[in-house]
Write an enzyme that holds these catalytic residues in place. Structure first.
Site, PDB file in Angstrom:
ATOM      1  N   MET A  82       0.688  -1.048   0.340  1.00  0.00           N
ATOM      2  CA  MET A  82      -0.043  -0.008  -0.103  1.00  0.00           C
ATOM      3  C   MET A  82       0.977   0.897   0.200  1.00  0.00           C
ATOM      4  SD  MET A  82      -0.214   1.750   3.230  1.00  0.00           S
ATOM      5  CE  MET A  82       0.558   1.580   4.041  1.00  0.00           C
ATOM      6  N   PRO A  83       0.327   2.690  -0.050  1.00  0.00           N
ATOM      7  CA  PRO A  83      -1.141   2.735  -0.927  1.00  0.00           C
ATOM      8  C   PRO A  83      -0.915   2.391  -2.598  1.00  0.00           C
ATOM      9  CG  PRO A  83       0.382   4.510  -0.107  1.00  0.00           C
ATOM     10  CD  PRO A  83       1.320   3.185  -0.589  1.00  0.00           C
ATOM     11  N   TYR A  84      -2.722   1.728  -2.681  1.00  0.00           N
ATOM     12  CA  TYR A  84      -3.256   2.027  -3.696  1.00  0.00           C
ATOM     13  C   TYR A  84      -4.179   2.722  -4.094  1.00  0.00           C
ATOM     14  CZ  TYR A  84      -6.058   0.076  -7.394  1.00  0.00           C
ATOM     15  OH  TYR A  84      -7.098  -0.249  -8.341  1.00  0.00           O
TER      16      TYR A  84
END
Lengths: 64, 64, 64, 64, 64, 64
Positions: A1-3
């Site tokens: 992450m992040p996405y």
């Protein structure tokens, strides 16, 4: 992450523009949230104009 | 906002049908939630039949 | 299928309003695309105002 | 419900592989959460390599 | 990549069940598509029952 | 449009950080793709650590 998922209308976005978007968004996440770029993913979806509605109408080639 | 994403299988949805969906969904948000159509976006994704699984199986041209 | 995701800001949407949205959107898919209501899913996401940006700014309680 | 969305880069995933993914993910939801397969949907999105950014860069054919 | 998003209704899914889902889905992507677990992300969204519509109706505590 | 969805783990992201992300991402879309900020939406989702899997494991408070 992040996405991160970016949806734009399909209007001949170039490979270079996509690269700039990916670099820029990744850098923002590193700078603002101190995220690790190595676990950051960015996906760009290009949506056909006729599949995107705004103000109750389909886009018709008008830039927005 | 609001933002609405509609996913359907890719079975030759016409431009007119997409327009009706966009108009209808936008109007529901105006009528029920008093939203502003000018900030309402609707995106339709058409998914190839073989990429959609239901009940553990891929769709095979059967309408559903 | 179909699958519909509706994102709105979190402003005390009532259970009755959610029910109306779900009924309305499902009916549109039945009427316009001849879909089966029994395989139609609608998911409503309520997003905190401060997590939604429009025109480069966070929403601040202003209806939109 | 449940609804599962799988995003992978577009690298010639075969119909058989998609079927296996759909079967496997559906079975996990039945086994672990006791869900009903008949209301479980799985959608696979294949994203062009140049539209997926990881570590601030576009994928370039490298498997990952 | 890959990126997987699982949406289920919010019915007290335990931490152990989430762990099993994450392990299972990741393993499927490794086994079937030869993906790298280190770049595989799985996100579980728990949706309040009243925000999920199926067959034009909100879920009302009935398991599905 | 465009519409951008940012998913991060829920680790006390501040209002100011969200504002910076929203400003930064919107500006990138204006600068790189010549988009109109007035039709650009950015939604930030904060995902509980235990709901995010990476490398087959749940995040456990470790920054990434």
């Amino acid at each position: 992450m992040p996405y991160v998922n970016i949806k734009v209308t399909d209007e001949q976005v170039t490979t270079a523009q996509k690269r700039q978007l990916i670099e820029g968004v990744t850098q923002l996440l590193v700078d603002i949230l101190n995220k690790n770029a190595q676990t950051t993913h960015v996906v760009i979806d290009e949506v056909p104009m006729g599949n995107w509605g705004h103000n109750g109408k389909q886009y018709k080639g008008t830039k927005s």
